[in-house]
Design a protein around this motif. Structure first.
Motif, PDB file in Angstrom:
ATOM      1  N   HIS A  14       8.993   2.055  10.837  1.00 30.64           N
ATOM      2  CA  HIS A  14       9.233   3.568  10.916  1.00 30.64           C
ATOM      3  C   HIS A  14       9.671   3.726  12.391  1.00 30.64           C
ATOM      4  CE1 HIS A  14       6.374   3.756   7.380  1.00 30.64           C
ATOM      5  NE2 HIS A  14       7.051   4.824   7.226  1.00 30.64           N
ATOM      6  N   LEU A  15      10.816   4.553  12.335  1.00 31.87           N
ATOM      7  CA  LEU A  15      11.225   4.788  13.696  1.00 31.87           C
ATOM      8  C   LEU A  15      10.702   6.159  13.895  1.00 31.87           C
ATOM      9  CD1 LEU A  15      14.802   3.502  14.101  1.00 31.87           C
ATOM     10  CD2 LEU A  15      12.741   2.356  14.647  1.00 31.87           C
ATOM     11  N   ASP A  16      10.373   6.919  12.901  1.00 30.46           N
ATOM     12  CA  ASP A  16       9.788   8.355  13.161  1.00 30.46           C
ATOM     13  C   ASP A  16       8.365   8.498  12.367  1.00 30.46           C
ATOM     14  OD1 ASP A  16      11.939   9.583  14.546  1.00 30.46           O
ATOM     15  OD2 ASP A  16      13.240   8.988  12.719  1.00 30.46           O
ATOM     16  N   LEU A  17       7.498   9.288  12.906  1.00 30.53           N
ATOM     17  CA  LEU A  17       6.340   9.406  12.331  1.00 30.53           C
ATOM     18  C   LEU A  17       6.317  10.130  11.041  1.00 30.53           C
ATOM     19  CD1 LEU A  17       3.378   9.057  13.584  1.00 30.53           C
ATOM     20  CD2 LEU A  17       3.459  11.400  14.125  1.00 30.53           C
ATOM     21  N   PRO A  18       5.703   9.580  10.031  1.00 35.28           N
ATOM     22  CA  PRO A  18       5.617  10.087   8.790  1.00 35.28           C
ATOM     23  C   PRO A  18       4.845  11.510   8.880  1.00 35.28           C
ATOM     24  CG  PRO A  18       5.054   7.759   8.511  1.00 35.28           C
ATOM     25  CD  PRO A  18       5.270   8.183   9.933  1.00 35.28           C
ATOM     26  N   LYS A  19       4.624  12.199   7.495  1.00 40.00           N
ATOM     27  CA  LYS A  19       3.884  13.461   7.671  1.00 40.00           C
ATOM     28  C   LYS A  19       2.488  13.412   7.764  1.00 40.00           C
ATOM     29  CE  LYS A  19       7.573  16.216   5.761  1.00 40.00           C
ATOM     30  NZ  LYS A  19       8.190  16.683   4.501  1.00 40.00           N
ATOM     31  N   SER A  20       2.153  12.278   7.014  1.00 40.50           N
ATOM     32  CA  SER A  20       0.482  11.806   6.685  1.00 40.50           C
ATOM     33  C   SER A  20       0.028  10.495   6.564  1.00 40.50           C
ATOM     34  CB  SER A  20       0.360  12.535   5.434  1.00 40.50           C
ATOM     35  OG  SER A  20       1.116  12.081   4.391  1.00 40.50           O
ATOM     36  N   ILE A  21      -1.063  10.312   6.484  1.00 42.50           N
ATOM     37  CA  ILE A  21      -1.420   8.904   6.180  1.00 42.50           C
ATOM     38  C   ILE A  21      -1.157   8.354   4.736  1.00 42.50           C
ATOM     39  CG2 ILE A  21      -3.761   7.505   5.891  1.00 42.50           C
ATOM     40  CD1 ILE A  21      -4.626   8.342   8.331  1.00 42.50           C
ATOM     41  N   GLU A  22      -1.101   9.338   3.771  1.00 43.68           N
ATOM     42  CA  GLU A  22      -0.701   9.107   2.441  1.00 43.68           C
ATOM     43  C   GLU A  22       0.720   8.582   2.529  1.00 43.68           C
ATOM     44  OE1 GLU A  22      -3.249  12.748   1.767  1.00 43.68           O
ATOM     45  OE2 GLU A  22      -2.373  12.010   3.437  1.00 43.68           O
ATOM     46  N   ALA A  23       1.542   9.311   3.218  1.00 45.61           N
ATOM     47  CA  ALA A  23       3.125   8.943   3.251  1.00 45.61           C
ATOM     48  C   ALA A  23       3.118   7.740   3.991  1.00 45.61           C
ATOM     49  CB  ALA A  23       3.952  10.124   4.054  1.00 45.61           C
ATOM     50  N   TYR A  24       2.409   7.283   5.014  1.00 46.68           N
ATOM     51  CA  TYR A  24       2.586   5.928   5.953  1.00 46.68           C
ATOM     52  C   TYR A  24       2.073   4.941   4.822  1.00 46.68           C
ATOM     53  CZ  TYR A  24       1.195   2.615   9.123  1.00 46.68           C
ATOM     54  OH  TYR A  24       1.050   1.270  10.056  1.00 46.68           O
ATOM     55  N   TYR A  25       1.016   5.019   4.187  1.00 52.11           N
ATOM     56  CA  TYR A  25       0.433   3.851   3.387  1.00 52.11           C
ATOM     57  C   TYR A  25       1.441   3.885   2.060  1.00 52.11           C
ATOM     58  CZ  TYR A  25      -2.709   1.609   0.259  1.00 52.11           C
ATOM     59  OH  TYR A  25      -3.252   0.727  -0.605  1.00 52.11           O
ATOM     60  N   GLN A  26       1.753   4.931   1.575  1.00 53.43           N
ATOM     61  CA  GLN A  26       2.781   4.630   0.348  1.00 53.43           C
ATOM     62  C   GLN A  26       3.849   4.026   0.658  1.00 53.43           C
ATOM     63  OE1 GLN A  26       1.965   5.869  -2.491  1.00 53.43           O
ATOM     64  NE2 GLN A  26       3.949   5.903  -3.693  1.00 53.43           N
ATOM     65  N   GLU A  27       4.256   4.211   1.981  1.00 50.15           N
ATOM     66  CA  GLU A  27       5.820   3.658   2.435  1.00 50.15           C
ATOM     67  C   GLU A  27       5.530   2.254   2.869  1.00 50.15           C
ATOM     68  OE1 GLU A  27       6.922   6.723   5.387  1.00 50.15           O
ATOM     69  OE2 GLU A  27       7.264   7.990   3.533  1.00 50.15           O
ATOM     70  N   THR A  28       4.419   2.017   3.709  1.00 48.06           N
ATOM     71  CA  THR A  28       4.400   0.641   4.164  1.00 48.06           C
ATOM     72  C   THR A  28       3.835  -0.250   2.973  1.00 48.06           C
ATOM     73  OG1 THR A  28       1.660   1.111   4.714  1.00 48.06           O
ATOM     74  CG2 THR A  28       3.477   1.314   6.413  1.00 48.06           C
ATOM     75  N   GLY A  29       3.271   0.247   2.082  1.00 52.46           N
ATOM     76  CA  GLY A  29       2.776  -0.574   0.728  1.00 52.46           C
ATOM     77  C   GLY A  29       4.114  -1.091   0.060  1.00 52.46           C
ATOM     78  N   ARG A  30       5.071  -0.673   0.224  1.00 55.52           N
ATOM     79  CA  ARG A  30       6.326  -1.447  -0.083  1.00 55.52           C
ATOM     80  C   ARG A  30       6.457  -2.802   0.392  1.00 55.52           C
ATOM     81  NH1 ARG A  30       8.399   4.548   0.036  1.00 55.52           N
ATOM     82  NH2 ARG A  30       7.578   5.178  -1.765  1.00 55.52           N
ATOM     83  N   ALA A  31       5.934  -3.073   1.189  1.00 55.11           N
ATOM     84  CA  ALA A  31       6.222  -4.491   1.948  1.00 55.11           C
ATOM     85  C   ALA A  31       5.057  -5.341   1.264  1.00 55.11           C
ATOM     86  CB  ALA A  31       5.815  -4.525   3.529  1.00 55.11           C
ATOM     87  N   GLY A  32       5.413  -6.532   0.918  1.00 55.10           N
ATOM     88  CA  GLY A  32       4.373  -7.635   0.437  1.00 55.10           C
ATOM     89  C   GLY A  32       3.893  -7.426  -0.929  1.00 55.10           C
ATOM     90  N   ARG A  33       4.551  -6.777  -1.817  1.00 54.49           N
ATOM     91  CA  ARG A  33       3.909  -6.649  -3.261  1.00 54.49           C
ATOM     92  C   ARG A  33       3.519  -7.995  -3.654  1.00 54.49           C
ATOM     93  NH1 ARG A  33       5.272  -1.591  -6.104  1.00 54.49           N
ATOM     94  NH2 ARG A  33       5.331  -2.699  -7.767  1.00 54.49           N
ATOM     95  N   ASP A  34       4.187  -9.162  -3.477  1.00 53.12           N
ATOM     96  CA  ASP A  34       4.066 -10.271  -3.960  1.00 53.12           C
ATOM     97  C   ASP A  34       2.777 -11.242  -3.379  1.00 53.12           C
ATOM     98  OD1 ASP A  34       5.008 -10.910  -1.517  1.00 53.12           O
ATOM     99  OD2 ASP A  34       6.906 -11.952  -2.325  1.00 53.12           O
ATOM    100  N   GLY A  35       2.157 -10.379  -2.287  1.00 55.48           N
ATOM    101  CA  GLY A  35       0.829 -10.858  -1.649  1.00 55.48           C
ATOM    102  C   GLY A  35       1.189 -11.791  -0.498  1.00 55.48           C
ATOM    103  N   LYS A  36       2.452 -11.966  -0.292  1.00 61.72           N
ATOM    104  CA  LYS A  36       2.583 -13.033   0.783  1.00 61.72           C
ATOM    105  C   LYS A  36       2.642 -12.261   2.226  1.00 61.72           C
ATOM    106  CE  LYS A  36       5.826 -16.214   0.018  1.00 61.72           C
ATOM    107  NZ  LYS A  36       7.037 -16.996  -0.350  1.00 61.72           N
ATOM    108  N   PRO A  37       2.808 -12.875   3.407  1.00 63.61           N
ATOM    109  CA  PRO A  37       2.382 -12.190   4.632  1.00 63.61           C
ATOM    110  C   PRO A  37       3.497 -11.297   4.904  1.00 63.61           C
ATOM    111  CG  PRO A  37       1.893 -14.730   4.961  1.00 63.61           C
ATOM    112  CD  PRO A  37       2.476 -14.383   3.414  1.00 63.61           C
ATOM    113  N   SER A  38       3.435  -9.954   5.174  1.00 66.61           N
ATOM    114  CA  SER A  38       4.231  -8.918   5.613  1.00 66.61           C
ATOM    115  C   SER A  38       3.989  -8.169   6.635  1.00 66.61           C
ATOM    116  CB  SER A  38       4.507  -8.127   4.386  1.00 66.61           C
ATOM    117  OG  SER A  38       4.722  -9.023   3.232  1.00 66.61           O
ATOM    118  N   THR A  39       4.731  -7.236   7.252  1.00 69.73           N
ATOM    119  CA  THR A  39       4.515  -6.488   8.401  1.00 69.73           C
ATOM    120  C   THR A  39       4.838  -5.075   8.277  1.00 69.73           C
ATOM    121  OG1 THR A  39       4.931  -8.330   9.761  1.00 69.73           O
ATOM    122  CG2 THR A  39       4.648  -6.289  10.950  1.00 69.73           C
TER     123      THR A  39
END
Length: 621
Positions: free
Chosen positions: A318-343
């Motif tokens: 993220h280069l800009d702050l999302p609007k909420s923790i829900e948005a942050y969690y939803q967007e960051t959750g697109r990393a590592g869906r396969d369970g492998k280490p992600s950032t």
């Protein structure tokens, strides 16, 4: 199950394997259920309604796909995005499931053919956009068909308090009214208490059980850095830690998306822009390249991402702050869906808070909506400013308590920041803001505190104030950190009527009187560790085999890419990375051994078994 690539499977999979676990294994190649999946599947198969909250990558789709195969009739899946429908259907077809979509991309003839299959009982799962489902034609069609269940995916879209509110989702209340005896399952990865309540109310689930899985994604490392030169910080982050990896970069504006993508490409990082202002064909092409090719970075506004099913996204930035923790969690959750280490990496500064507060203040929403929005923003800012474990704070927002006080896989745990008594610094800053009339922004206040005789400082006579130069012990960067944290604590706030100005709040009085404790975090001396955490190692090893022969992994990936190209599907639809890792690790040389690899079901064994075994043997297996 012996079925050709294009031939339909038998009329009901449940005729062959009525036991849920048997279907899970034979169709999806999975050895067992995870978490509450088995309980949810049993509940829905028995005809029950429910609300499922499960993190991205937690296996939500199986909670309605399996019951659709086990119940009589066709499962109707309401999904908001064409890309999500397309990818899920492609994966189901690969597994031998009779699935289809009804959306705006189909011709009249294609849609009519799918409708005929539904009425003939020749579909196990049908994905429908909410707009399509609510049409009189579609509702009449469903009224004539045998329906196994309704699954409302991305159910948080029904809530005006949710971060992805979509008005068309409100109309889905018609499902409960017109099909009261058909099970309804609402699913989402993100919903706070307000959002959950509205989902329940809108979709008629008041008496239905709620299955709430852990929101923890232990394979994701959370890292939030002070924004200094964000483009340079991003380039360093990708080049040094995720070179050649697929990733998503989120920006707030379309112009910033374009500039960031161009800068990454100039730095040798393959990046594609995605925002609503791009031509639809370009958007589609860029999204397809991201999904189908390895190592592509997509730079996007929040117009991109919901429903993206790509499992091997190694980072979300993220280069800009999302609007909420829900948005942050939803967007960051697109990393590592396969369970492998992600950032999950974010660059964050005072300007982000000011910008988001201004957007809320200038919005046309009701006062109640603005209050809720400010509360959500404040919670996210607190997550960004905390000196403690970020995962603990993140999970706490969703009402979940981490067993340990430290997760061992966030920047604060890996490189703890220093915390000091900041009462005197806070008093100096608040006094400066007060004595300059609460009409100036951060840079001017810093100039006064440090004692810079700028033209503007002299113009307003602030070089004559008692606060001029009283903060010379700190540099500009340090004072920016103090200002940002006092805003996060609520002692300072952006003035909605004076752009950029900072003014005192009621709680500032206690700080000025010395009655309120102020503890400030400092940047840790060292850079965050890049080694895997102990907790992350445990989490990843629990779901994956040890690494296999790199040359065999390379051969399997090359084979997968070619098969995906021939079939016109994303590579992960053919085989997930975790399945490739499993093959490379165990090196199966018989069909029986290959069938035991997670992700190899009966259909994939039939389609690809001989070729995969040949690859293993050719590599010396």
């Amino acid at each position: 199950m012996s079925v050709s690539a294009l031939a339909p499977i038998p009329s009901r999979l449940s005729d062959i394997a009525p036991d849920p676990l048997s279907v899970l294994n034979s169709v999806f190649g999975l050895p067992g259920f995870r978490g509450a999946q088995e309980e949810i599947v049993g509940h829905v198969v028995a005809g029950g309604n429910c609300l499922v909250l499960m993190p991205t990558g937690g296996g939500k789709s199986l909670c309605y796909q399996l019951p659709s195969l086990l119940r009589e009739g066709c499962g109707i899946v309401v999904s908001p995005l064409i890309a999500l429908m397309r990818d899920q259907v492609a994966g189901l077809l690969e597994a031998g499931v009779k699935a289809a979509v009804l959306n705006s991309t189909l011709s009249y003839e294609e849609a009519s053919a799918i409708e005929a299959r539904l009425l003939a009982g020749d579909l196990d799962l049908l994905y429908v956009a909410p707009e399509r489902l609510l049409t009189p034609r579609c509702l009449a069609l469903l009224g004539r068909a045998k329906i196994a269940l309704f699954a409302i995916d991305e159910a948080h879209c029904v809530s005006q308090w949710g971060h992805d509110f979509r008005p068309e989702y409100i109309g889905l209340s018609v499902i409960a009214e017109r099909f009261p005896n058909v099970p309804r399952i609402a699913l989402t990865a993100t919903a706070d208490d307000l959002t959950r309540k509205e989902i329940v109310d809108r979709l008629g689930l008041a008496d239905a059980p709620r299955f709430v899985a852990s929101f923890d994604r232990p394979n994701i490392k959370y890292e939030i850095v002070d924004k200094q030169n964000a483009p340079a910080q991003l380039k360093a982050f990708i080049s040094e830690r995720h070179s050649g990896d697929a990733g998503i970069v989120y920006c707030l504006s379309r112009a910033k998306v374009e500039d960031t993508a161009a800068a990454l490409n100039k730095a040798g990082i393959e990046a594609l822009p995605y925002h609503a202002g791009l031509d639809a064909n370009i958007r589609a092409r860029n999204q397809d390249r991201f999904l189908n090719e390895d190592g592509v970075v997509i730079v996007a506004t929040i117009a991109f991402g919901m429903g993206i099913d790509k499992p091997d996204v190694r980072f979300v930035a993220h280069l800009d702050l999302p609007k909420s923790i829900e948005a942050y969690y939803q967007e960051t959750g697109r990393a590592g869906r396969d369970g492998k280490p992600s950032t999950a990496w974010m660059a964050y500064g005072l300007s982000d808070i000011v910008q988001q507060r201004r957007m809320i203040d200038e919005s046309t929403g009701a006062e109640a909506f603005k209050r809720v929005s400010i509360g959500k923003l404040d919670a996210l800012v607190s997550l960004a400013e905390t000196a403690n474990c970020r995962r603990t704070r993140l999970l706490g927002y969703f009402g979940e308590t981490l067993a340990a006080t430290k997760c061992g896989n966030c920047d604060n745990c890996l490189s703890p920041p220093l915390v000091r008594d900041g009462k005197v610094a806070a008093q100096k800053l608040l006094s400066c803001a007060y004595r300059t009339g609460q009409r100036f922004g951060a840079m001017h206040l810093i100039d006064v505190l440090i004692g810079r005789e700028t033209e503007r400082v002299q113009q307003f006579g602030h070089d004559k104030l008692s606060v001029f130069g009283i903060g010379a012990e700190f540099n500009e960067k340090q004072w920016r950190g103090v200002i940002r944290q006092l805003v996060a604590m609520g002692h300072l706030q952006p003035d909605a009527e004076a752009f950029g100005a900072l003014k005192l709040t009621e709680t500032a009085r206690g700080v000025l009187k010395g009655e309120t404790e102020v503890m400030l975090r400092e940047q840790a001396a060292g850079r965050p560790s890049r080694t895997k955490s102990r907790r992350g190692d445990i989490a990843v090893s629990a779901g994956q085999s040890k690494a296999g022969d790199p040359s065999l992994i390379g051969a399997l990936r090359a084979w997968r890419s070619e098969v995906a190209r021939q079939r016109g599907v994303p590579a992960y639809v053919v085989l997930h990375d975790a399945t490739i890792d499993g093959i490379a690790s165990s090196r199966p040389t018989t069909s029986g051994q290959l069938r035991n690899i997670p992700g190899i079901g009966e259909k994939k064994l039939e389609h690809y078994g001989d070729e995969l075994i040949a690859l293993v043997k050719a590599s010396g297996g």
